[in-house]
Design a protein around this motif. Structure first.
Motif, short mmCIF file in Angstrom:
data_model
loop_
_atom_site.label_atom_id
_atom_site.label_comp_id
_atom_site.label_asym_id
_atom_site.label_seq_id
_atom_site.Cartn_x
_atom_site.Cartn_y
_atom_site.Cartn_z
N UNK A 185 -2.21 14.92 -10.75
CA UNK A 185 -0.89 14.37 -10.45
C UNK A 185 0.03 15.48 -9.93
N UNK A 186 1.09 15.14 -9.23
CA UNK A 186 2.01 16.18 -8.75
C UNK A 186 2.61 16.98 -9.90
N UNK A 187 2.90 18.23 -9.63
CA UNK A 187 3.52 19.11 -10.63
C UNK A 187 4.84 19.63 -10.08
N UNK A 188 5.63 20.20 -10.96
CA UNK A 188 6.84 20.91 -10.54
C UNK A 188 6.40 22.31 -10.12
N UNK A 189 6.68 22.69 -8.88
CA UNK A 189 6.22 23.99 -8.39
C UNK A 189 6.90 25.12 -9.17
N UNK A 190 6.10 26.07 -9.68
CA UNK A 190 6.66 27.14 -10.53
C UNK A 190 7.24 28.28 -9.71
N UNK A 191 8.41 28.07 -9.15
CA UNK A 191 9.09 29.13 -8.40
C UNK A 191 9.59 30.19 -9.37
N UNK A 192 9.83 31.41 -8.90
CA UNK A 192 10.36 32.45 -9.79
C UNK A 192 11.64 32.03 -10.50
N UNK A 193 12.50 31.30 -9.81
CA UNK A 193 13.76 30.88 -10.42
C UNK A 193 13.52 29.89 -11.56
N UNK A 194 12.63 28.95 -11.36
CA UNK A 194 12.34 27.97 -12.41
C UNK A 194 11.67 28.63 -13.61
N UNK A 195 10.77 29.55 -13.34
CA UNK A 195 10.09 30.24 -14.44
C UNK A 195 11.08 31.10 -15.21
N UNK A 196 12.00 31.76 -14.51
CA UNK A 196 13.01 32.58 -15.18
C UNK A 196 13.86 31.72 -16.11
N UNK A 197 14.21 30.53 -15.65
CA UNK A 197 15.00 29.64 -16.51
C UNK A 197 14.17 29.20 -17.72
N UNK A 198 12.90 28.91 -17.51
CA UNK A 198 12.05 28.50 -18.63
C UNK A 198 11.98 29.60 -19.68
N UNK A 199 11.93 30.85 -19.25
CA UNK A 199 11.81 31.97 -20.18
C UNK A 199 13.06 32.17 -21.03
N UNK A 200 14.15 31.49 -20.69
CA UNK A 200 15.33 31.55 -21.54
C UNK A 200 15.10 30.87 -22.89
N UNK A 201 14.00 30.13 -23.00
CA UNK A 201 13.70 29.42 -24.24
C UNK A 201 13.07 30.28 -25.32
N UNK A 202 12.84 31.56 -25.05
CA UNK A 202 12.22 32.44 -26.05
C UNK A 202 12.80 33.84 -25.95
N UNK A 203 12.73 34.58 -27.07
CA UNK A 203 13.16 35.98 -27.05
C UNK A 203 12.01 36.91 -26.69
N UNK A 204 10.81 36.37 -26.55
CA UNK A 204 9.63 37.21 -26.31
C UNK A 204 9.64 37.77 -24.89
N UNK A 205 9.02 38.96 -24.74
CA UNK A 205 8.90 39.59 -23.42
C UNK A 205 7.99 38.77 -22.53
N UNK A 206 8.35 38.57 -21.27
CA UNK A 206 7.50 37.77 -20.37
C UNK A 206 6.09 38.31 -20.23
N UNK A 207 5.91 39.62 -20.31
CA UNK A 207 4.59 40.21 -20.10
C UNK A 207 3.80 40.43 -21.39
N UNK A 208 4.31 39.92 -22.49
CA UNK A 208 3.57 40.03 -23.76
C UNK A 208 2.31 39.17 -23.71
#
Length: 590
Positions: free
Chosen positions: A268-291
């Motif tokens: 099925x279609x997905x929401x394309x994971x652009x850098x901006x969308x992923x950055x906003x998603x990462x606001x949901x955690x305090x963890x480092x993105x590269x952990x």
């Protein structure tokens, strides 16, 4: 916290992958080759997205064992890995050896334990007798890779092998052997199926043509054991498998098509994971993105892929999740439990959230909680399947997914919150040692469910036993009741089950099978009988019972659970064959 993903200029030059195998050894490998060739060069394109996949391990190439020029005077061990009719098939191989190669001694042996279990005593015996090995039969999503892995291990000990797999699993075992470091392992493929065939039919399989190649099965076995090694078969070293972080394409339509062709979506279609969308998603955690937070694989015979917080966030975006859902998804990913377990039986998972997080992210535990009527339930369930597909190297049919019919629950699992407020019993996570104020997510694995209305005053006992009458009595099968609050209160207030544990004890004691029926289940033969014969309880005691006795369908009452869910419109409820896998904290991932 907010994390800005700045494009890295170095990532516009995508490293070429090692073209070591024409098969896809992991999902999207063919697409990765196209990216490496520049088919989707990001430079100057309008849309950029992050790669949704985890990181596969490097491959350590292993040389195969040297071959003798002849089998005369040698001992060939015909090793059965315990799939049904495998021993009968190998007995026919022994007959053909006796007819055509009288100078060869054959020994038919059954490997101990389940498909994947090691048998060091047998391997040592073969080694001490300078034996060669024919191993059979690879006939399912677990036993076929197991045949490959065992043979690779024996090759490493200097023992020449001829692994036998049915033609239904060619892509699977070739990909498994490539990832395990022996891409040229000498499989001989036999007609499918072997199960259910007569000795005469099996004899014809052995002397007849292989479904792959221009030779007979017996000739393939002999060639595997005696042909001199090629340069490719003698190679050693290490192959790196780099994964580009950023992808690009001309248009969103082209990106959607890329994701679909690469098996990175659920169709099925997905929401394309652009850098901006992923950055906003990462606001949901305090963890480092590269952990790096975990490793996952579709089965025990497949390879572990690793993944980071950011890679989980990419898949969360694709599923349509919100930043507030990310802690639940990180907790799920960190368990390493795949939602797309590669079994021919078609497993699915169930996800249950407990504690305050249920309300914070507005999950549904009431009316319609098991249906497609709540964003959090649907998005978390779908994201769990997507991250299992992309981060755990799974879900390419024929290679890393082998469900012969599949399971419709794999789209987004069964994902809901427990209705703690309307339950007459303590919440599930409290049963598992957590406090009520803690937020948790629990994972269950199973295949199916049955349905009932009400708890009938006179006949409920027989009715509920009928509900679970089709569930296969193996360690991977459990019983989890999804109890509507009205039904739960009937069990407690009218029938006297003060706790969920008391109800579990009743099911364990009363759901039984005749001895002969129990021990004739094929999966019991495959998985429980080896344990019983090794003295593992309670199965050893079950095996020692008289033939006219009853055997418990569920060996352990602690594997029987109850979750209260529903909107109190009617006392409908479900019995599922799902078994609890783990319960973990969500709070650690906020």
């Amino acid at each position: 916290m907010s994390t800005i993903l700045e494009p890295n200029p170095a990532e516009t030059e995508l490293p070429a992958l090692v073209d070591a195998c024409e098969l896809e050894a992991y999902p999207g490998e063919t697409m990765e080759r196209r990216i490496a060739r520049g088919d989707f060069a990001p430079e100057g394109k309008r849309v950029r997205v992050l790669n949704p996949r985890g990181t596969p391990p490097a491959i350590a190439l292993l040389p195969m064992a040297p071959r003798p020029s002849t089998l005369d005077g040698r001992t060939v061990y015909l090793v059965d890995v315990r799939f049904m009719n495998g021993k009968s098939f190998l007995e026919q191989v022994a007959h053909v050896f006796e007819e055509r190669f009288p100078g060869v001694k054959t020994v038919v042996r059954q490997k101990r334990g389940g498909y994947t279990e090691d048998d060091p005593d047998l391997w040592r015996e073969i080694e001490e007798n300078a034996g060669l090995v024919v191993m059979a039969i690879g006939h399912c999503s677990t036993c076929a890779p197991a045949v490959a892995v065992h043979c690779i291990h024996l090759e490493g000990r200097g023992i020449p092998t001829a692994p036998l797999v049915t033609g239904a699993f060619t892509d699977l075992v070739q990909a498994v052997s490539w990832k395990a470091g022996m891409p040229k392992l000498r499989f001989t493929f036999v007609p499918h199926p072997v199960s259910g065939k007569t000795p005469q039919q099996l004899h014809e399989y052995v002397t007849g043509p292989s479904p792959v190649g221009m030779h007979s099965v017996i000739d393939g076995i002999v060639r595997s054991l005696t042909s001199a090694l090629t340069a490719e078969e003698s190679k050693s070293g290490e192959l790196e498998r780099p994964i580009p972080r950023l992808l690009g394409a001309d248009t969103e339509d082209e990106l959607h098509e890329m994701f679909r062709q690469a098996w990175w979506t659920d169709g099925l279609p997905v929401v394309l994971p652009t850098p901006e969308r992923v950055a906003r998603m990462l606001e949901g955690t305090h963890r480092s993105p590269q952990e790096v937070i975990g490793r996952m694989r579709p089965t025990a015979t497949q390879e572990d892929w690793s993944y980071t917080v950011e890679q989980v966030a990419v898949n969360a975006v694709m599923a349509g999740a919100q930043p507030e859902h990310l802690p639940v998804l990180l907790a799920l990913a960190a368990t390493g439990v795949s939602a797309l377990h590669s079994s021919t039986s078609g497993f699915a998972n169930m996800v249950v959230v407990n504690g305050p997080m249920r309300h914070e992210i507005r999950m549904n535990s009431g009316l319609g909680a098991l249906g497609p009527f709540n964003h959090a339930n649907a998005a978390i369930g779908r994201a769990y399947s997507l991250l299992s597909r992309n981060l755990g190297g799974g879900a390419v049919p024929g290679i890393t997914y082998l469900g012969t019919q599949g399971n419709p629950l794999n789209y987004n699992n069964i994902c809901f919150a427990e209705n703690e407020e309307r339950s007459p019993w303590e919440p599930f996570h409290v049963q598992k040692g957590f406090e009520r104020k803690q937020s948790t997510v629990s994972i269950f694995r199973g295949r199916t469910y049955s349905h009932m209305l009400e708890v009938r005053a006179k006949t409920w006992k027989q009715q509920v036993l009928n509900m679970v009458g089709g569930y296969t009595p193996v360690p991977s099968t459990g019983l989890t009741l999804l109890m509507e609050p009205l039904a739960a209160r009937a069990f407690k207030e009218r029938e006297g089950f003060e706790t969920k544990e008391q109800l579990a004890q009743w099911f364990q004691q009363n759901s039984t099978l005749p001895y002969e029926t129990y021990w004739d289940y094929q999966l019991v033969v495959n998985y429980i009988e080896p344990l019983a014969r090794k003295g593992v309880e309670p199965f050893a005691s079950y095996l020692a019972q008289p033939p006219d006795s009853q055997v418990p369908r569920f060996a352990d009452a602690s594997k029987i659970g109850t979750i209260v869910v529903g909107g109190e419109k009617n006392a409908y409820w479900y019995a599922t064959d799902f078994i609890h896998v783990t319960t973990v904290s969500v709070d650690d991932w906020r």
